[in-house]
Scaffold this active site. Structure first.
Site, PDB file in Angstrom:
ATOM      1  N   GLY A  58       6.826   5.396   2.925  1.00  0.00           N
ATOM      2  CA  GLY A  58       7.915   4.490   3.172  1.00  0.00           C
ATOM      3  C   GLY A  58       6.484   2.242   3.222  1.00  0.00           C
ATOM      4  NE  ARG A  59       7.685   0.108  -1.498  1.00  0.00           N
ATOM      5  CZ  ARG A  59       6.903  -0.018  -2.779  1.00  0.00           C
ATOM      6  NH1 ARG A  59       6.508  -1.019  -3.209  1.00  0.00           N
ATOM      7  NH2 ARG A  59       6.520   0.622  -3.623  1.00  0.00           N
ATOM      8  N   GLY A 118       5.469  -4.778   5.246  1.00  0.00           N
ATOM      9  CA  GLY A 118       4.520  -6.336   5.488  1.00  0.00           C
ATOM     10  C   GLY A 118       3.586  -5.622   4.956  1.00  0.00           C
ATOM     11  CB  VAL A 154       3.682   4.616   4.842  1.00  0.00           C
ATOM     12  CG1 VAL A 154       3.027   5.917   5.343  1.00  0.00           C
ATOM     13  CG2 VAL A 154       2.887   4.100   5.492  1.00  0.00           C
ATOM     14  CE  LYS A 190       0.939   0.912   7.272  1.00  0.00           C
ATOM     15  NZ  LYS A 190       1.334   0.280   8.552  1.00  0.00           N
ATOM     16  CG  ASP A 222       3.626  -6.133  14.823  1.00  0.00           C
ATOM     17  OD1 ASP A 222       4.318  -6.527  14.896  1.00  0.00           O
ATOM     18  OD2 ASP A 222       3.199  -5.180  13.140  1.00  0.00           O
TER      19      ASP A 222
END
Lengths: 201, 816
Positions: free
Chosen positions: B124-125, B127, B131, B146, B303
């Site tokens: 995953g990628r 901001g 990851v 991460k 968040d």
């Protein structure tokens, strides 16, 4: 500049004493000008760009081990980012927000890039041969330095007219002068700038 | 002040210029003014030509001005050098360069182990970084790592904060929080390792459910475009992320076309609607409990969004990325990417406005509410694709009720979510446990505690959002409502004491009491985080009126013990708020003198010495004059404590100023401050006392103070005219001649507007009062007053307080 920035950067990497200081030193006017372009609109007359630039250098000094770039362009944009952080601190102080303000910092960084673009753009128009293209960043620094050589009024008129892109009427208002006198000042300033640019222009 | 200033000082008059002209140029300037005029004309002509897209032939152009060709040529060279052509600069954007560097770094990263962790593949990628699925070498277990992008790691202040936050998050042990194993830094790369969750994020779940429901994918955010695919071009085996704004950090080891959990949910979604709703509530309950646990330990997530909530194959919910949200800001280069835009979608109003002093747990409650809303309805709670749209939605638009999308959604769930996503933090659940409690009640078919907002709630909400329009009319309504009460009471009295009449009287009383409570409430609500600001005088009037009515209620209800106690308490409460309000005004009046003294013109008028200037500057910087800094101090206090604190601060500031200035300077400062504040000065407690204003005068003055400037208006005198035009034109307005707003184009001429208001107010005074007023303001200040600093939309400065003030910074804004 006695030593090329690239070379200075190498020396600083190698830990040569004074190299980093000399390297940063050469961007004082560039960063001061950028800071001014930002601050002018936000906190008139309340802070000294010089202080902010000093803080920026201190911070840059601390962070230098993490800097991985090799070109002057990378160095400049890295310095600019640190400057944005410092500006955010100052602006926040005057706006009084203690907490973190994500939008402020993002806006500041974006605006700073815009200011830098205006500065760069000012140089882009007439210089587009490949070799000059490659060193455009450096020329932005040269312009800042050349402006630094001018007297305050001369510098002011160029900044307001060309970097803040204000109409003469507005420049006149800001400088508390008549439009006519501002235009004369402008022309004189251009002539003087030619001098302080020396061989460049 | 380095290069910027000097423009406003003396010695800048044209005749002095010649002395600064370098020798070479002076020759030409000495020749004649005529030549110089021609030079100006020529350079302007050339500029105009270039700006209109033509680039004149230089030789020909110079030939036209053969007599001044040398000088012209050198000007044109400089001009070329300086001419702005910002758009022509490709790839100069610092963000993209830093981004690129981090790309390279991350590629490099995969090759070598990162400390104890061997990176296996990118999953995953987003901001903040990339990851990876990884193996922890010492323990031989699979983990998710991460890696923070280099850009994010640049700033050491942020870095330190990140470490603190991440370490705090690492202390969280809860069945619904993804455990953080390690926070570390290797080869100047910052990373943290956490449990690898076999599952997918709620963002994925929503997307899949939408697909199954035959809906089109939710629009990605406008700015997401290019960078998404560009940046992800190298992504390997990992599931493609289609919806960049929800770009998750899927620590998912799951490539199945349709995960079990989605399959389960989807069956429910299509067939067993009720079970689906219960599932959403169950997930919400788990998230709320996890949040409550974290909040109790002082960790706010900040968040919460679908991409940060993971659903594992057993149907358990996991919250990830605790305490990392504020780190996003460090990575300013991400301004333009969809990640941050998407993040706005789930930001609470206080977060998005950037004005909250401290974000508390209620920001998480809001964001969780929005997340659950989307899962429940499969629609956006906050529609919009650009930052501006989103910010506007968040601040001003109430989301549709979930039941408007689907009538099958239970009313209770609708009510719970709407309460969670209320715009005002105070209207939400006070804690995550309260939200959890209601979700549990829903699941257990017990009545929930949240109530759909009553009409009164809605009225309060409406008035809060339209305060500018309503507050000034509010006082009038209050008078009417209370007047009604008095009348009905008299009627009830006059009628015989039948049961019926008694009952009616009681009902009337209840209604009137409710009305007064309501208005008091409106006036008070503002006080929660209120410092002196707009409509302060109206608010003061309202509270004074409320106080009077409570007194009359007490009178009416003598003998009714319970009610009497209740009314006494209410009355005391209003009285203390009123006292705090006045204390706040008094403090602000003193403290704002410091702001005024930052102006050079004022410094000159007061003849401040350099040491005095320095001291005043530091004092101003150290004094929380208004805005969030002051709020932070007084917000946690009760009204009584506020009055005391503000009074203490006022005394302290006053003393500090008196230590620096001479008594004469202090007096003049007060005079200047009153001139600066214009019409609002007539509400100052000391001015009111000194002039001994009558009630009637106060009312008339307030009406004048609250008049809005005509908008938009050319900078001419506004024509808001009443019968109270000053009759004696001899009396000069207490300001110097209007010098025009600095650089303000198209702006309302507040200076003239305020001067006119003052003149009209002065006309209301008796001759004795007018004389006294002249003493209070002293000789008119001939110089220019500083523009009140535009404080983040708070309507900060005095003078035109609340109405924008006499101009912000030139070009910054305008009514248009």
């Amino acid at each position: 500049m006695a030593v090329e920035p690239q070379a200075l950067l190498q020396q600083a990497r190698g830990g040569k004493e004074g190299a980093l200081g000399a390297l940063f030193e050469s961007y004082t006017r560039y960063l001061t000008l950028l800071a001014r372009l930002q601050i002018g609109r936000r906190i008139q007359g309340k802070v000294d760009e010089g202080d902010i630039v000093q803080e920026t250098f201190l911070e840059a000094h601390r962070q230098f081990p993490q800097f991985r770039g090799t070109t002057e362009a990378e160095l400049i944009s890295w310095l600019r980012r640190i400057l944005a952080g410092q500006l955010a601190l100052v602006v926040r102080r005057y706006i009084g927000t203690k907490g973190r303000d994500i939008r402020l910092e993002m806006d500041l960084a974006a605006e700073l890039d815009n200011s830098a673009n205006a500065l760069d753009g000012a140089l882009a128009a007439s210089y587009s041969t490949p070799s000059q293209h490659a060193s455009r960043r450096e020329q932005a620094v040269l312009l800042a330095d050349a402006l630094g050589e001018l007297s305050e009024d001369y510098r002011e008129v160029i900044i307001l007219r060309h970097l803040e892109a204000l109409p003469f009427a507005e420049v006149a208002k800001r400088m508390n002068r008549s439009e006519d006198s501002v235009q004369k000042l402008w022309v004189r300033s251009l002539a003087a700038l030619r001098n302080s640019l020396g061989g460049v222009a | 002040m380095s290069p910027s200033n000097g423009a406003n000082g003396n010695g800048n008059h044209p005749e002095n210029d010649a002395t600064r002209v370098p020798g070479e140029v002076r020759g030409l300037l000495d020749s004649s003014t005529h030549d110089e005029d021609r030079l100006v004309a020529a350079v302007k002509e050339y500029t105009a030509a270039v700006e209109s897209g033509r680039r004149p032939n230089r030789q020909e152009f110079l030939a036209q001005y053969a007599d001044i060709a040398t000088e012209l040529s050198s000007c044109l060279n400089s001009l070329n050098f300086v001419q702005a052509a910002a758009a022509q600069l490709p790839g100069s954007d610092a963000a993209s360069q830093i981004q690129k560097t981090s790309e390279e770094l991350n590629t490099d990263m995969a090759a070598k182990p990162l400390g104890d962790f061997k990176l296996v593949r990118e999953i995953g990628r987003g901001g903040m970084g990339v990851v990876y699925e990884a193996v922890q070498l010492s323990l031989g277990r699979r983990v998710a790592v991460k890696v923070l992008s280099l850009a994010a790691a640049l700033d050491s202040r942020h870095l330190q904060r990140f470490k603190n936050e991440a370490q705090a998050a690492a202390q969280l042990h809860h069945t619904n929080i993804v455990p953080v194993y390690q926070v570390g830094c290797e080869r100047s790369v910052h990373f943290y390792a956490m449990q690898l969750i076999d599952g997918q994020t709620l963002a994925d779940v929503v997307r899949d459910l939408r697909r199954l429901a035959g809906k089109t994918p939710l629009r990605r955010d406008a700015t997401a475009g290019g960078s998404a695919n560009g940046a992800n071009g190298k992504a390997n085996g990992a599931k493609r992320i289609e919806n960049l704004d929800d770009l998750p950090m899927p620590m998912a080891a799951n490539n199945a076309p349709l995960s079990t959990q989605v399959a389960n949910l989807s069956v429910m979604h299509s067939d067993k609607r009720h079970s689906f709703f219960r599932s959403v509530a169950t997930l919400g309950l788990q998230a709320a409990e996890a949040l409550d646990y974290a909040h109790r330990l002082g960790v706010v997530h900040r968040d919460i969004k679908p991409a940060n909530l993971m659903l594992d194959v057993r149907g358990n919910l996991w919250i990830t990325d605790f305490g990392l949200a504020q780190f996003y800001a460090a990575d300013s280069g991400l301004t333009q990417t969809g990640d941050v835009v998407g993040t706005y979608r789930y930001m609470s109003p206080e977060q998005a406005s950037g004005r909250a002093v401290v974000l508390d747990q209620r920001t998480d409650i809001y964001s969780l509410g929005v997340t659950l809303y989307e899962l429940l309805t499969l629609e956006r709670a906050v529609p919009g694709t650009t930052r501006e749209e989103l910010l506007n939605q968040i601040a001003n638009v109430d989301p549709q009720h979930p039941r408007e999308f689907d009538k099958a959604i239970p009313q209770e769930l609708d009510t719970i979510l709407m309460k969670a996503i209320a715009k005002e933090p105070a209207d939400r659940y006070p804690s995550a446990s309260a939200l959890a409690e209601d979700l549990r009640r829903f699941l257990e078919d017990q009545p929930i505690l949240a109530r759909p907002p009553s009409t009164l709630d809605k009225a309060i909400k409406w008035t809060k959002r339209h305060r500018a329009i309503t507050l000034s009319t509010m006082a009038i309504l209050l008078v009417i409502a209370a007047g009604l009460l008095i009348t009905t009471l008299f009627i009830a009295r006059a009628q015989s004491h039948t049961n019926d009449a008694l009952k009616r009287e009681q009902e009337n009383f209840r209604q009137a009491r409710q009305a007064v409570d309501f208005f008091t409430n409106v006036a008070n609500k503002d006080m929660e985080n209120q410092v002196p600001g707009k409509f302060q005088s109206v608010r003061k009037e309202m509270l004074e009126a409320s106080l009077a009515y409570y007194q009359s209620f007490i009178e009416q209800r003598k003998g009714d013990r319970t009610l009497e106690a209740d009314l006494n308490a209410a009355s005391a409460h209003v009285a203390s708020i009123l006292a705090a309000l006045i204390a706040g005004e008094d403090y602000y009046r003193i403290a704002s003198g410091l702001t005024l003294m930052q102006s050079r013109n004022i410094q000159a008028e007061l003849k401040l010495t350099d040491p005095q200037k320095t001291k005043i500057f530091s004092l101003e910087a150290a004094t929380p004059i208004e805005g969030p800094r002051l709020e932070a101090i007084i917000a946690p206090l009760t009204s009584e404590q506020r009055s005391e604190k503000l009074a203490a601060m006022e005394a302290e500031t006053e003393r500090a100023i008196a230590d620096i200035l001479s008594p004469d300077q202090v007096d003049r400062l007060h005079q200047l401050a009153r001139q600066w504040r214009g019409p609002t000065a007539f509400s100052d407690t000391d001015v009111v006392a000194a002039l001994a204003l009558t009630r009637e005068q106060k009312d008339q003055i307030r009406l004048i103070q609250n008049e809005q400037p005509p908008q938009p208006a050319p900078p001419t005198r506004p024509s808001t005219q009443t019968g109270t035009q000053p009759s004696d034109a001899d009396r000069p307005p207490p300001r110097g001649p209007d010098q025009g707003q600095r650089g303000g184009f198209r702006q309302v001429d507040f200076r003239a507007f305020n001067a006119e208001k003052v003149a009209r107010i002065v006309a209301l005074l008796t001759p004795e009062q007018a004389d006294r007023w002249q003493e209070l303001i002293g000789a008119p200040f001939e110089g220019q007053f500083p523009n009140p600093f535009q404080r983040g939309g708070r309507g900060g400065g005095p003078g035109g307080r609340g109405r924008g003030g006499p101009g912000g910074f030139p070009g910054d804004r305008g009514p248009g």
